[in-house]
Design a protein around this motif. Structure first.
Motif, PDB file in Angstrom:
ATOM      1  N   ARG A  16       0.858  -1.197   0.000  1.00 24.75           N
ATOM      2  CA  ARG A  16       0.000   0.000   0.000  1.00 24.75           C
ATOM      3  C   ARG A  16       0.891   1.243   0.000  1.00 24.75           C
ATOM      4  O   ARG A  16       2.002   1.204   0.498  1.00 24.75           O
ATOM      5  CB  ARG A  16      -0.855   0.050   1.265  1.00 24.75           C
ATOM      6  CG  ARG A  16      -1.968  -0.943   1.308  1.00 24.75           C
ATOM      7  CD  ARG A  16      -2.844  -0.705   2.562  1.00 24.75           C
ATOM      8  NE  ARG A  16      -3.993  -1.569   2.517  1.00 24.75           N
ATOM      9  CZ  ARG A  16      -3.979  -2.855   2.840  1.00 24.75           C
ATOM     10  NH1 ARG A  16      -2.880  -3.418   3.241  1.00 24.75           N
ATOM     11  NH2 ARG A  16      -5.071  -3.579   2.768  1.00 24.75           N
ATOM     12  N   PRO A  17       0.376   2.353  -0.483  1.00 25.87           N
ATOM     13  CA  PRO A  17       1.174   3.587  -0.437  1.00 25.87           C
ATOM     14  C   PRO A  17       1.296   4.117   0.988  1.00 25.87           C
ATOM     15  O   PRO A  17       0.439   3.875   1.835  1.00 25.87           O
ATOM     16  CB  PRO A  17       0.380   4.559  -1.314  1.00 25.87           C
ATOM     17  CG  PRO A  17      -1.008   4.022  -1.366  1.00 25.87           C
ATOM     18  CD  PRO A  17      -0.907   2.535  -1.160  1.00 25.87           C
ATOM     19  N   THR A  46      17.696 -15.294   8.477  1.00 26.31           N
ATOM     20  CA  THR A  46      16.733 -14.705   7.559  1.00 26.31           C
ATOM     21  C   THR A  46      15.564 -14.175   8.392  1.00 26.31           C
ATOM     22  O   THR A  46      14.983 -14.908   9.186  1.00 26.31           O
ATOM     23  CB  THR A  46      16.225 -15.745   6.538  1.00 26.31           C
ATOM     24  OG1 THR A  46      17.360 -16.291   5.854  1.00 26.31           O
ATOM     25  CG2 THR A  46      15.290 -15.110   5.535  1.00 26.31           C
ATOM     26  N   THR A  47      15.256 -12.901   8.215  1.00 27.37           N
ATOM     27  CA  THR A  47      14.219 -12.233   9.002  1.00 27.37           C
ATOM     28  C   THR A  47      13.109 -11.736   8.086  1.00 27.37           C
ATOM     29  O   THR A  47      13.370 -11.057   7.090  1.00 27.37           O
ATOM     30  CB  THR A  47      14.818 -11.025   9.754  1.00 27.37           C
ATOM     31  OG1 THR A  47      15.943 -11.460  10.516  1.00 27.37           O
ATOM     32  CG2 THR A  47      13.801 -10.390  10.681  1.00 27.37           C
ATOM     33  N   GLY A  48      11.867 -12.084   8.428  1.00 31.45           N
ATOM     34  CA  GLY A  48      10.708 -11.560   7.713  1.00 31.45           C
ATOM     35  C   GLY A  48      10.338 -10.216   8.321  1.00 31.45           C
ATOM     36  O   GLY A  48      10.211 -10.098   9.534  1.00 31.45           O
ATOM     37  N   ILE A  49      10.203  -9.201   7.490  1.00 29.23           N
ATOM     38  CA  ILE A  49       9.909  -7.850   7.976  1.00 29.23           C
ATOM     39  C   ILE A  49       8.604  -7.372   7.360  1.00 29.23           C
ATOM     40  O   ILE A  49       8.373  -7.518   6.158  1.00 29.23           O
ATOM     41  CB  ILE A  49      11.054  -6.886   7.625  1.00 29.23           C
ATOM     42  CG1 ILE A  49      12.331  -7.360   8.342  1.00 29.23           C
ATOM     43  CG2 ILE A  49      10.696  -5.447   8.000  1.00 29.23           C
ATOM     44  CD1 ILE A  49      13.567  -6.612   7.962  1.00 29.23           C
ATOM     45  N   GLU A  50       7.759  -6.823   8.216  1.00 32.20           N
ATOM     46  CA  GLU A  50       6.473  -6.278   7.790  1.00 32.20           C
ATOM     47  C   GLU A  50       6.360  -4.866   8.369  1.00 32.20           C
ATOM     48  O   GLU A  50       6.539  -4.666   9.573  1.00 32.20           O
ATOM     49  CB  GLU A  50       5.357  -7.167   8.336  1.00 32.20           C
ATOM     50  CG  GLU A  50       3.982  -6.786   7.898  1.00 32.20           C
ATOM     51  CD  GLU A  50       2.938  -7.749   8.453  1.00 32.20           C
ATOM     52  OE1 GLU A  50       1.834  -7.729   7.908  1.00 32.20           O
ATOM     53  OE2 GLU A  50       3.214  -8.482   9.409  1.00 32.20           O
ATOM     54  N   VAL A  51       6.103  -3.891   7.513  1.00 30.83           N
ATOM     55  CA  VAL A  51       5.914  -2.501   7.943  1.00 30.83           C
ATOM     56  C   VAL A  51       4.424  -2.203   7.910  1.00 30.83           C
ATOM     57  O   VAL A  51       3.739  -2.485   6.917  1.00 30.83           O
ATOM     58  CB  VAL A  51       6.699  -1.525   7.048  1.00 30.83           C
ATOM     59  CG1 VAL A  51       6.475  -0.083   7.502  1.00 30.83           C
ATOM     60  CG2 VAL A  51       8.188  -1.864   7.060  1.00 30.83           C
ATOM     61  N   LEU A  52       3.918  -1.638   9.014  1.00 34.73           N
ATOM     62  CA  LEU A  52       2.487  -1.359   9.164  1.00 34.73           C
ATOM     63  C   LEU A  52       2.250   0.140   9.274  1.00 34.73           C
ATOM     64  O   LEU A  52       3.051   0.861   9.867  1.00 34.73           O
ATOM     65  CB  LEU A  52       1.951  -2.040  10.426  1.00 34.73           C
ATOM     66  CG  LEU A  52       2.278  -3.533  10.582  1.00 34.73           C
ATOM     67  CD1 LEU A  52       2.026  -3.986  12.006  1.00 34.73           C
ATOM     68  CD2 LEU A  52       1.483  -4.331   9.609  1.00 34.73           C
ATOM     69  N   ASN A  53       1.115   0.605   8.734  1.00 37.96           N
ATOM     70  CA  ASN A  53       0.756   2.014   8.901  1.00 37.96           C
ATOM     71  C   ASN A  53      -0.012   2.206  10.218  1.00 37.96           C
ATOM     72  O   ASN A  53      -0.204   1.257  10.975  1.00 37.96           O
ATOM     73  CB  ASN A  53      -0.028   2.546   7.686  1.00 37.96           C
ATOM     74  CG  ASN A  53      -1.381   1.884   7.508  1.00 37.96           C
ATOM     75  OD1 ASN A  53      -1.904   1.212   8.399  1.00 37.96           O
ATOM     76  ND2 ASN A  53      -1.961   2.074   6.337  1.00 37.96           N
ATOM     77  N   ARG A  54      -0.458   3.408  10.476  1.00 35.46           N
ATOM     78  CA  ARG A  54      -1.121   3.699  11.761  1.00 35.46           C
ATOM     79  C   ARG A  54      -2.439   2.961  11.948  1.00 35.46           C
ATOM     80  O   ARG A  54      -2.953   2.860  13.053  1.00 35.46           O
ATOM     81  CB  ARG A  54      -1.328   5.204  11.917  1.00 35.46           C
ATOM     82  CG  ARG A  54      -2.274   5.770  10.896  1.00 35.46           C
ATOM     83  CD  ARG A  54      -2.449   7.247  11.085  1.00 35.46           C
ATOM     84  NE  ARG A  54      -3.269   7.757  10.002  1.00 35.46           N
ATOM     85  CZ  ARG A  54      -3.164   8.963   9.518  1.00 35.46           C
ATOM     86  NH1 ARG A  54      -2.297   9.806  10.016  1.00 35.46           N
ATOM     87  NH2 ARG A  54      -3.950   9.347   8.547  1.00 35.46           N
ATOM     88  N   GLY A  56      -2.697  -0.211  11.204  1.00 36.14           N
ATOM     89  CA  GLY A  56      -2.349  -1.614  11.352  1.00 36.14           C
ATOM     90  C   GLY A  56      -2.351  -2.384  10.045  1.00 36.14           C
ATOM     91  O   GLY A  56      -2.299  -3.607  10.032  1.00 36.14           O
ATOM     92  N   ARG A  57      -2.415  -1.660   8.934  1.00 38.50           N
ATOM     93  CA  ARG A  57      -2.417  -2.303   7.620  1.00 38.50           C
ATOM     94  C   ARG A  57      -0.991  -2.426   7.099  1.00 38.50           C
ATOM     95  O   ARG A  57      -0.195  -1.495   7.206  1.00 38.50           O
ATOM     96  CB  ARG A  57      -3.254  -1.500   6.636  1.00 38.50           C
ATOM     97  CG  ARG A  57      -4.722  -1.474   7.019  1.00 38.50           C
ATOM     98  CD  ARG A  57      -5.544  -0.839   5.919  1.00 38.50           C
ATOM     99  NE  ARG A  57      -6.931  -0.767   6.320  1.00 38.50           N
ATOM    100  CZ  ARG A  57      -7.597   0.365   6.464  1.00 38.50           C
ATOM    101  NH1 ARG A  57      -7.026   1.521   6.220  1.00 38.50           N
ATOM    102  NH2 ARG A  57      -8.863   0.341   6.834  1.00 38.50           N
ATOM    103  N   THR A  58      -0.689  -3.540   6.502  1.00 36.72           N
ATOM    104  CA  THR A  58       0.642  -3.770   5.946  1.00 36.72           C
ATOM    105  C   THR A  58       0.877  -2.868   4.745  1.00 36.72           C
ATOM    106  O   THR A  58       0.051  -2.792   3.839  1.00 36.72           O
ATOM    107  CB  THR A  58       0.793  -5.244   5.519  1.00 36.72           C
ATOM    108  OG1 THR A  58       0.567  -6.074   6.656  1.00 36.72           O
ATOM    109  CG2 THR A  58       2.170  -5.518   4.961  1.00 36.72           C
TER     110      THR A  58
END
Length: 78
Positions: A16-17, A46-54, A56-58
């Motif tokens: 997502r933007p 190996t690390t899985g990384i997930e960035v979330l917005n405010r 809680g959406r990826t």
């Protein structure tokens, strides 16, 4: 534990933007860890990384590899 190198990133996906003013958080999960066959004083993680917005959406996912210096393990008697 000391970081030695980063062999690379796999599967970088922008889901997502991200907008100006967004607050972001990061979730990291170790997916794999093993000792180097040729240099047993080193390991590859190996690390899985997930960035979330405010909300809680990826917004971004990726898998990052890190080459780390291993600690010496001291065996305890008994």
């Amino acid at each position: 534990m000391a970081g030695l190198a980063s062999p690379g990133i796999d599967g970088l996906r922008r889901v997502r933007p991200v907008r100006p003013g967004d607050s972001l958080s990061l979730r990291a999960t170790v997916q794999d860890a093993h000792v180097s066959r040729f240099r047993p004083d080193r390991g590859l993680v190996t690390t899985g990384i997930e960035v979330l917005n405010r909300h809680g959406r990826t917004v971004l996912t990726m898998s990052a590899m890190s080459l780390l210096l291993r600690r010496q393990v001291i065996s305890r008697p008994g």
